[in-house]
Scaffold this motif. Structure first.
Motif, PDB file in Angstrom:
ATOM      1  N   PHE A 294      92.591 -36.363 -39.143  1.00  0.00           N
ATOM      2  CA  PHE A 294      91.392 -36.848 -39.822  1.00  0.00           C
ATOM      3  C   PHE A 294      91.092 -35.890 -40.968  1.00  0.00           C
ATOM      4  N   VAL A 295      90.945 -36.430 -42.176  1.00  0.00           N
ATOM      5  CA  VAL A 295      90.590 -35.623 -43.336  1.00  0.00           C
ATOM      6  C   VAL A 295      89.244 -36.134 -43.842  1.00  0.00           C
ATOM      7  N   LEU A 296      88.213 -35.301 -43.711  1.00  0.00           N
ATOM      8  CA  LEU A 296      86.840 -35.719 -43.986  1.00  0.00           C
ATOM      9  C   LEU A 296      86.357 -35.090 -45.288  1.00  0.00           C
ATOM     10  N   LEU A 297      85.978 -35.937 -46.221  1.00  0.00           N
ATOM     11  CA  LEU A 297      85.612 -35.514 -47.569  1.00  0.00           C
ATOM     12  C   LEU A 297      84.108 -35.352 -47.726  1.00  0.00           C
ATOM     13  N   ASP A 298      83.691 -34.263 -48.356  1.00  0.00           N
ATOM     14  CA  ASP A 298      82.293 -34.078 -48.724  1.00  0.00           C
ATOM     15  C   ASP A 298      82.061 -34.585 -50.152  1.00  0.00           C
ATOM     16  N   ASN A 299      82.606 -33.902 -51.127  1.00  0.00           N
ATOM     17  CA  ASN A 299      82.514 -34.304 -52.544  1.00  0.00           C
ATOM     18  C   ASN A 299      81.080 -34.658 -52.947  1.00  0.00           C
ATOM     19  N   HIS A 300      80.203 -33.679 -52.860  1.00  0.00           N
ATOM     20  CA  HIS A 300      78.793 -33.765 -53.285  1.00  0.00           C
ATOM     21  C   HIS A 300      77.887 -34.504 -52.299  1.00  0.00           C
ATOM     22  N   ARG A 301      78.419 -35.005 -51.197  1.00  0.00           N
ATOM     23  CA  ARG A 301      77.567 -35.741 -50.264  1.00  0.00           C
ATOM     24  C   ARG A 301      76.539 -34.830 -49.600  1.00  0.00           C
ATOM     25  N   SER A 302      76.888 -33.575 -49.351  1.00  0.00           N
ATOM     26  CA  SER A 302      75.903 -32.642 -48.800  1.00  0.00           C
ATOM     27  C   SER A 302      74.759 -32.426 -49.776  1.00  0.00           C
ATOM     28  N   GLU A 303      75.080 -32.393 -51.071  1.00  0.00           N
ATOM     29  CA  GLU A 303      74.046 -32.243 -52.092  1.00  0.00           C
ATOM     30  C   GLU A 303      73.158 -33.486 -52.148  1.00  0.00           C
TER      31      GLU A 303
END
Length: 425
Positions: A294-303
């Motif tokens: 599983f590769v889980l992407l953030d890419n500004h989602r935390s912001e």
């Protein structure tokens, strides 16, 4: 996927001038809302459907409010199942993780299911640059890949292609001799024939995910073609690429979301295939991958989660807002210039990239409110678009002449007699 959101106005103008594709979008704008409306009636009517919307909204809000906890729970359960879990801060990291996995396994051929996240990170281009042969196996994505195009809709990526265009594409790209390909069933059968070998020969399968289940480490995938199951179960290595905001506490929460998703997307009561992936093959299993990642992407989602736009992360990617939006129906998906078109894209694209690169998108709205009305997650899309317009103004993204004009208008609005005299001239 390369971004061209700066060209929205020019691209929208060109789309409006293309009468053939405009007719296709017009037909979609009639068909899809009617199918959704009928599905809601069959479900029990608006009262029952709205109750389910409220339930799923509460679930999504709870999951996002405790995102760290549920990601940790999912990771722990998935690893207990034998899977590997990787976190990627941005697109380059996700692409690098996938490249590393494929390289370690000396993979050559990759069978890929539909995934908006990998569109977001440009994974296909990264893999192909590294020498891997990547084949999209969702029929719409396969058509797009073969034609060198990009998706125009998050659910129906080849929506803008006519049957005649697809027929000519298949005749050109498939070396299968003389044949008619007279109708859609023949073209589907031919695509199935061509893609069957891709599934059987693939060293790695890559798919997306509609939901990650924290309590058991499973991943849920919703499709109507079954290609996701073939990508997941036939190759020896499976990689699931998705974003961190897809996590839900329980399997029953995912099923509640599913009931909203399919009715909002295609008007179905249930999708043809709803699959849960539990990890690599276990002793006694006759099929399944030998290794799962599983590769889980953030890419500004935390912001985004920490901002005033956190509600946008409740989006379940159904496409209902596109199907009901007059701007999307006229401009087409390509005009938005990146992965996510329509109202949801007009909010997401500036948040995931920048307002400067997508300055026209918050204005691509008539404020009719249809997107909010039909959104199964009850996201206040018009409000978020207005907030982005405010941000454009305060951050100086809007052209100076427009900012000056707005300031003059605001001042005049505070002086009604003068406003009346000027506007009556």
């Amino acid at each position: 996927m390369e971004q061209h959101s700066r060209d929205f106005l020019q691209a929208a103008g060109a789309a409006i001038a293309d009468s053939e594709r405009a007719r296709t979008r017009e037909a979609l704008g009639l068909l899809m809302p009617n199918q959704r409306e009928q599905a809601i009636k069959d479900f029990g009517g608006n009262k029952e459907f709205d109750a389910l919307r409220s339930e799923v909204k509460a679930i999504r809000q709870h999951a996002l409010a405790h995102l760290g906890h549920y990601l940790e729970s999912f990771s722990s359960a998935a690893r207990e199942n034998g899977s590997s879990v990787h976190f990627a801060r941005n697109g380059d990291e996700l692409n690098g993780i996938v490249l590393d996995i494929c390289t370690r396994h000396e993979a050559q051929r990759i069978a890929k299911g539909k995934s908006m996240i990998t569109e977001e990170t440009g994974l296909n281009a990264a893999l192909e640059s590294a020498g891997f042969a990547v084949r999209e196996t969702d029929l719409g994505e396969y058509i797009i890949q073969e034609s060198g195009d990009t998706p125009s809709h998050i659910v129906a990526p080849a929506l803008h292609k006519s049957p005649a265009e697809i027929r000519e594409l298949f005749l050109e790209r498939h070396d299968l001799g003389e044949r008619d390909l007279a109708d859609a069933p023949e073209m589907v059968a031919e695509a199935r024939q061509v893609l069957r070998e891709e599934f059987l020969a693939a060293d790695v399968g890559i798919i997306g995910s509609n939901a990650l289940i924290a309590e058991n480490g499973y991943s849920m995938l919703v499709t109507n073609e079954g290609n996701g199951d073939l990508c997941a179960n036939l190759p020896p290595v499976l990689i699931v690429c998705t974003s961190v905001d897809r996590v839900l506490p329980r399997a029953e929460d995912a099923m509640a979301m599913l009931r909203l998703l399919v009715r909002s997307t295609t008007g179905q009561a249930v999708s043809c295939y709803t699959s849960f992936y539990a990890g690599p093959r276990r002793p006694g299993d006759v099929d399944g991958p030998l290794e799962t990642h599983f590769v889980l992407l953030d890419n500004h989602r935390s912001e985004i989660l920490a901002s005033d736009y956190a509600e946008m992360l409740q989006c379940i990617r159904c496409g209902a807002c596109l199907n009901h939006c007059p701007v999307y129906m006229n401009a087409g998906g390509h005009a938005y210039g990146w992965v996510y078109p329509g109202p949801m894209g007009s909010v997401l694209t500036p948040l995931l990239t920048s307002l400067e690169e997508s300055a026209d998108l918050p204005d691509a709205c008539t404020a009719c409110g249809r997107c909010e009305e039909v959104c199964p997650a009850s996201i206040p899309l018009p409000d978020l678009l207005r907030d982005l317009r405010r941000d454009k103004f305060t951050q100086g993204v809007t052209a100076k002449r427009w900012r000056f004009g707005i300031q003059i208008h605001a001042w005049l609005a505070l002086h009604p007699r003068l406003y009346q005299r000027i506007t009556s001239l």
